[in-house]
Motif scaffolding. Structure first.
Motif, PDB file in Angstrom:
ATOM      1  N   LEU A  47       0.874  -0.989  -0.089  1.00  0.00           N
ATOM      2  CA  LEU A  47      -0.048  -0.075  -0.201  1.00  0.00           C
ATOM      3  C   LEU A  47       0.903   1.301   0.038  1.00  0.00           C
ATOM      4  N   LEU A  48       0.623   2.169  -1.087  1.00  0.00           N
ATOM      5  CA  LEU A  48       1.421   3.339  -1.073  1.00  0.00           C
ATOM      6  C   LEU A  48       1.090   4.246   0.132  1.00  0.00           C
ATOM      7  N   LEU A  49       1.835   5.156   0.750  1.00  0.00           N
ATOM      8  CA  LEU A  49       1.410   5.960   1.726  1.00  0.00           C
ATOM      9  C   LEU A  49       0.330   6.895   1.232  1.00  0.00           C
ATOM     10  N   VAL A  50       0.550   7.572   0.150  1.00  0.00           N
ATOM     11  CA  VAL A  50      -0.478   8.311  -0.284  1.00  0.00           C
ATOM     12  C   VAL A  50      -1.959   7.588  -0.557  1.00  0.00           C
ATOM     13  N   ASP A  51      -2.177   6.523  -0.738  1.00  0.00           N
ATOM     14  CA  ASP A  51      -3.363   5.912  -0.825  1.00  0.00           C
ATOM     15  C   ASP A  51      -3.636   5.705   0.415  1.00  0.00           C
ATOM     16  N   TYR A  52      -2.945   5.464   1.391  1.00  0.00           N
ATOM     17  CA  TYR A  52      -3.339   5.140   2.828  1.00  0.00           C
ATOM     18  C   TYR A  52      -3.903   6.464   3.191  1.00  0.00           C
ATOM     19  N   LEU A  53      -3.304   7.477   3.270  1.00  0.00           N
ATOM     20  CA  LEU A  53      -3.637   8.812   3.671  1.00  0.00           C
ATOM     21  C   LEU A  53      -5.218   9.175   3.104  1.00  0.00           C
ATOM     22  N   ARG A  54      -5.288   8.897   1.652  1.00  0.00           N
ATOM     23  CA  ARG A  54      -6.719   9.326   0.968  1.00  0.00           C
ATOM     24  C   ARG A  54      -7.575   8.283   1.444  1.00  0.00           C
ATOM     25  N   GLN A  55      -7.263   6.776   1.150  1.00  0.00           N
ATOM     26  CA  GLN A  55      -8.577   5.914   1.371  1.00  0.00           C
ATOM     27  C   GLN A  55      -8.731   5.635   2.732  1.00  0.00           C
ATOM     28  N   HIS A  56      -7.725   5.484   3.535  1.00  0.00           N
ATOM     29  CA  HIS A  56      -7.937   4.909   4.941  1.00  0.00           C
ATOM     30  C   HIS A  56      -8.063   6.093   5.888  1.00  0.00           C
ATOM     31  N   MET A  57      -7.711   7.203   5.677  1.00  0.00           N
ATOM     32  CA  MET A  57      -7.862   8.293   6.554  1.00  0.00           C
ATOM     33  C   MET A  57      -8.650   9.547   6.172  1.00  0.00           C
ATOM     34  N   LEU A 116      -7.859  11.863   4.239  1.00  0.00           N
ATOM     35  CA  LEU A 116      -7.264  12.853   4.035  1.00  0.00           C
ATOM     36  C   LEU A 116      -6.848  13.091   2.674  1.00  0.00           C
ATOM     37  N   THR A 117      -7.810  13.351   2.007  1.00  0.00           N
ATOM     38  CA  THR A 117      -7.851  13.720   0.486  1.00  0.00           C
ATOM     39  C   THR A 117      -7.500  14.781   0.230  1.00  0.00           C
ATOM     40  N   GLY A 118      -6.739  15.623   1.005  1.00  0.00           N
ATOM     41  CA  GLY A 118      -6.183  17.129   0.414  1.00  0.00           C
ATOM     42  C   GLY A 118      -4.786  16.566  -0.356  1.00  0.00           C
ATOM     43  N   THR A 119      -4.238  15.506   0.013  1.00  0.00           N
ATOM     44  CA  THR A 119      -2.803  15.172  -0.752  1.00  0.00           C
ATOM     45  C   THR A 119      -3.510  14.342  -1.964  1.00  0.00           C
ATOM     46  N   HIS A 120      -2.917  15.002  -3.101  1.00  0.00           N
ATOM     47  CA  HIS A 120      -3.252  14.476  -4.439  1.00  0.00           C
ATOM     48  C   HIS A 120      -2.588  13.619  -5.013  1.00  0.00           C
ATOM     49  N   VAL A 121      -2.959  12.600  -5.929  1.00  0.00           N
ATOM     50  CA  VAL A 121      -2.367  11.377  -6.720  1.00  0.00           C
ATOM     51  C   VAL A 121      -2.317  12.081  -7.902  1.00  0.00           C
ATOM     52  N   GLY A 122      -1.116  12.371  -8.543  1.00  0.00           N
ATOM     53  CA  GLY A 122      -0.948  12.788  -9.908  1.00  0.00           C
ATOM     54  C   GLY A 122      -0.382  11.829 -10.612  1.00  0.00           C
ATOM     55  N   CYS A 123       0.987  11.753 -10.688  1.00  0.00           N
ATOM     56  CA  CYS A 123       1.665  10.937 -11.697  1.00  0.00           C
ATOM     57  C   CYS A 123       2.043   9.315 -11.245  1.00  0.00           C
ATOM     58  N   GLU A 124       2.207   9.385  -9.837  1.00  0.00           N
ATOM     59  CA  GLU A 124       2.402   7.996  -9.338  1.00  0.00           C
ATOM     60  C   GLU A 124       3.583   7.738  -9.518  1.00  0.00           C
ATOM     61  N   HIS A 125       4.653   8.425  -9.958  1.00  0.00           N
ATOM     62  CA  HIS A 125       6.052   7.862 -10.119  1.00  0.00           C
ATOM     63  C   HIS A 125       7.056   9.080  -9.613  1.00  0.00           C
ATOM     64  N   GLY A 126       6.729  10.048  -8.907  1.00  0.00           N
ATOM     65  CA  GLY A 126       7.471  10.928  -8.180  1.00  0.00           C
ATOM     66  C   GLY A 126       7.892  11.894  -8.879  1.00  0.00           C
ATOM     67  N   VAL A 127       7.065  12.503 -10.123  1.00  0.00           N
ATOM     68  CA  VAL A 127       7.564  13.515 -10.966  1.00  0.00           C
ATOM     69  C   VAL A 127       6.784  14.840 -10.603  1.00  0.00           C
ATOM     70  N   CYS A 128       5.431  14.774 -10.484  1.00  0.00           N
ATOM     71  CA  CYS A 128       4.696  15.899 -10.615  1.00  0.00           C
ATOM     72  C   CYS A 128       4.715  16.666  -9.042  1.00  0.00           C
ATOM     73  N   GLY A 129       4.571  15.880  -8.134  1.00  0.00           N
ATOM     74  CA  GLY A 129       4.897  16.772  -6.838  1.00  0.00           C
ATOM     75  C   GLY A 129       3.536  16.866  -6.128  1.00  0.00           C
ATOM     76  N   ALA A 130       2.245  16.485  -6.927  1.00  0.00           N
ATOM     77  CA  ALA A 130       0.931  16.696  -5.988  1.00  0.00           C
ATOM     78  C   ALA A 130       0.803  16.187  -4.939  1.00  0.00           C
ATOM     79  N   CYS A 131       1.635  15.030  -4.764  1.00  0.00           N
ATOM     80  CA  CYS A 131       1.558  14.102  -3.443  1.00  0.00           C
ATOM     81  C   CYS A 131       2.257  14.596  -2.132  1.00  0.00           C
ATOM     82  N   THR A 132       3.125  15.601  -2.495  1.00  0.00           N
ATOM     83  CA  THR A 132       4.096  16.097  -1.477  1.00  0.00           C
ATOM     84  C   THR A 132       3.339  16.272  -0.278  1.00  0.00           C
ATOM     85  N   ILE A 133       3.967  15.652   0.832  1.00  0.00           N
ATOM     86  CA  ILE A 133       3.760  15.853   2.255  1.00  0.00           C
ATOM     87  C   ILE A 133       4.990  16.143   3.148  1.00  0.00           C
TER      88      ILE A 133
END
Lengths: 160, 289
Positions: free
Chosen positions: A24-34, A36-53
């Motif tokens: 389970l990716l951290l961003v998916d845990y934050l969004r789907q289990h907690m 906390l949907t403010g953190t966004h999923v963009g490129c899913e390979h570390g390029v776009c920065g939308a998931c920065t926490i």
């Protein structure tokens, strides 16, 4: 299904315990289990920065970290920035006032990248800021107003 | 865009990590910063069955000076290396190079050892390691050994670590006296993989060049040393004419670039030629000071 792992971490100041499947990716845990949907999923390979926490105060990509790796760390998401809806963080106020966003998808990543940067660099100029946000993509603004918002944000953050 | 299932271990000591590596061999993939491995797993280009996460091994983090070299623990973050005074003072080439690695968010997770063991031909650290003559300490459950940089990199995304070994430390020797340095690369966007890049070292003896090192990224299967260009420079007067000749040799004799979606092989040769002259000029400036 592989075995779950028990983890404990701090999220936006609150202690949290969970059992997670390792893949389970951290961003998916934050969004789907907690939720906390403010953190966004963009490129899913570390390029776009939308998931920065923030992890232990430093900006990281939550899409290329496993949730299980949050164990023992302090996380802050965009939800942890403001004290409340009527009491935005000065950087959020600056994004509002300087029109630092259009669609808003990239904004949480920009905020979480800029907050620690501007705390450490109160006198950052336009060049410094453009460099600091080089790891965050925005497809709407052309960046100009984001840079303006960051400059204003630095002033507001250090005025208080 | 989600990793395939795997078994996960987060050992709390190096001893425990090495025991796991011995037990699982090549199936047990060490997870360092994960800034290349996890994207590859998200794309399912990589599907390791077992991950051995090294992030809890504080004993593999740290930077110290010892016997004329800077010893950096394999799990030391790129960002801590970037902001280390020891590195700025004793390994200025490494100090200059690190800000070119991706973005600050990536360097906050990415490690020195992880990038070196990944051996991406487009990566910056292997080039610096080859230019400085770095040495690599590999360990298994019974013993440790040191590998020279020439033996460490063994081809595209491959290094000479045995299935039961983990890279634990890298030693970057200090440069000789009267040596100037420069790292430069050209990427389409800041932080992207560069189309070409160079690490240059120039050691002077009065006006003459005593030794030169030129190592390139993303123009071959790994870091590529420009042997003929280096030879041309050795003993020559350090001037623009010598640098231009070396640049031609580097671009047209020493490298054989494949080209990629951003740059044709011809354009990569052009970049190598331009970067070589700029980097040597900068290195000369620094060597003379």
């Amino acid at each position: 299904m592989t075995a779950t792992h028990a983890i404990s971490f701090t999220i936006n100041g609150q202690p949290h315990e969970a059992a997670v499947e390792p893949r389970l990716l951290l961003v998916d845990y934050l969004r789907q289990h907690m939720d906390l949907t403010g953190t966004h999923v963009g490129c899913e390979h570390g390029v776009c920065g939308a998931c920065t926490i923030l992890m232990d105060g430093k900006p990281v990509r939550s899409c290329i970290m496993l949730a299980v790796q949050a164990d023992g760390h302090e996380l802050t998401t965009v939800e942890g920035l403001a004290e409340g809806p009527d009491n935005m963080h000065p950087l959020q106020e600056a994004f509002w006032e300087a029109h630092g966003l259009q669609c808003g998808f990239c904004t949480p990543g920009f905020l979480m990248t800029l907050k620690p940067y501007l705390e450490e660099h109160p006198d950052a100029n336009e060049d410094d800021i453009r460099h600091a946000i080089s790891g965050n993509l925005c497809r709407c603004t052309g960046y100009q107003h984001i840079v303006d918002a960051a400059l204003l944000g630095a002033k507001k953050m250090h005025a208080k | 865009m989600k990793p395939a299932p795997f078994e996960y271990h987060a050992p709390l000591s190096l001893e425990e990590a090495l025991a796991l590596k011995r037990e699982h061999g090549d199936d047990g993939k060490p997870l360092a910063g994960g800034q290349s491995l996890i994207p590859a797993m998200n794309f399912r280009v990589a599907q390791p069955s077992i991950l051995i996460d090294l992030n809890k091994l504080e004993e593999l983090r740290g930077i110290r000076k010892k016997n004329g070299a800077l010893h950096i623990g394999a799990m030391t973050l790129q960002s801590s290396t970037e902001h280390s005074d020891l590195v700025a003072q004793h390994a200025p080439l490494l100090h200059e190079t690190i800000p070119n690695i991706a973005h600050p968010q990536i360097r906050n997770r990415g490690t020195i050892g992880g990038s070196l063991a990944h051996a991406d031909p487009a990566a910056e650290l292997p080039v610096v390691a080859l230019a400085l003559g770095a040495r690599f300490r590999a360990q298994n459950a019974d013993a440790e050994r040191w590998l020279e940089v020439g033996d460490f990199f063994s081809g595209l995304f491959s290094v000479a670590l045995e299935p039961d070994e983990i890279l634990v430390e890298i030693a970057f020797p200090e440069m000789p006296a009267n040596t100037g340095w420069a790292f430069m690369e050209i990427a389409r966007r800041s932080g992207d993989y560069a189309m070409a890049g160079v690490a240059a070292l120039l050691t002077l003896n009065d006006e003459k060049i005593e030794a030169a090192k030129l190592v390139y990224l993303n123009v071959g299967d790994g870091p590529v040393e420009a042997m003929q260009a280096q030879q041309r420079l050795q003993g020559a007067t350090a001037d623009a004419a010598a640098f231009a000749e070396a640049a031609q040799l580097a671009a047209h004799e020493d490298i054989d670039p494949y080209g990629n979606v951003h740059a044709s092989p011809e354009y990569q040769r052009h970049l190598v030629s331009v970067l070589t002259q700029r980097a040597l000029t900068k290195a000369l400036e620094r060597a003379s000071n």
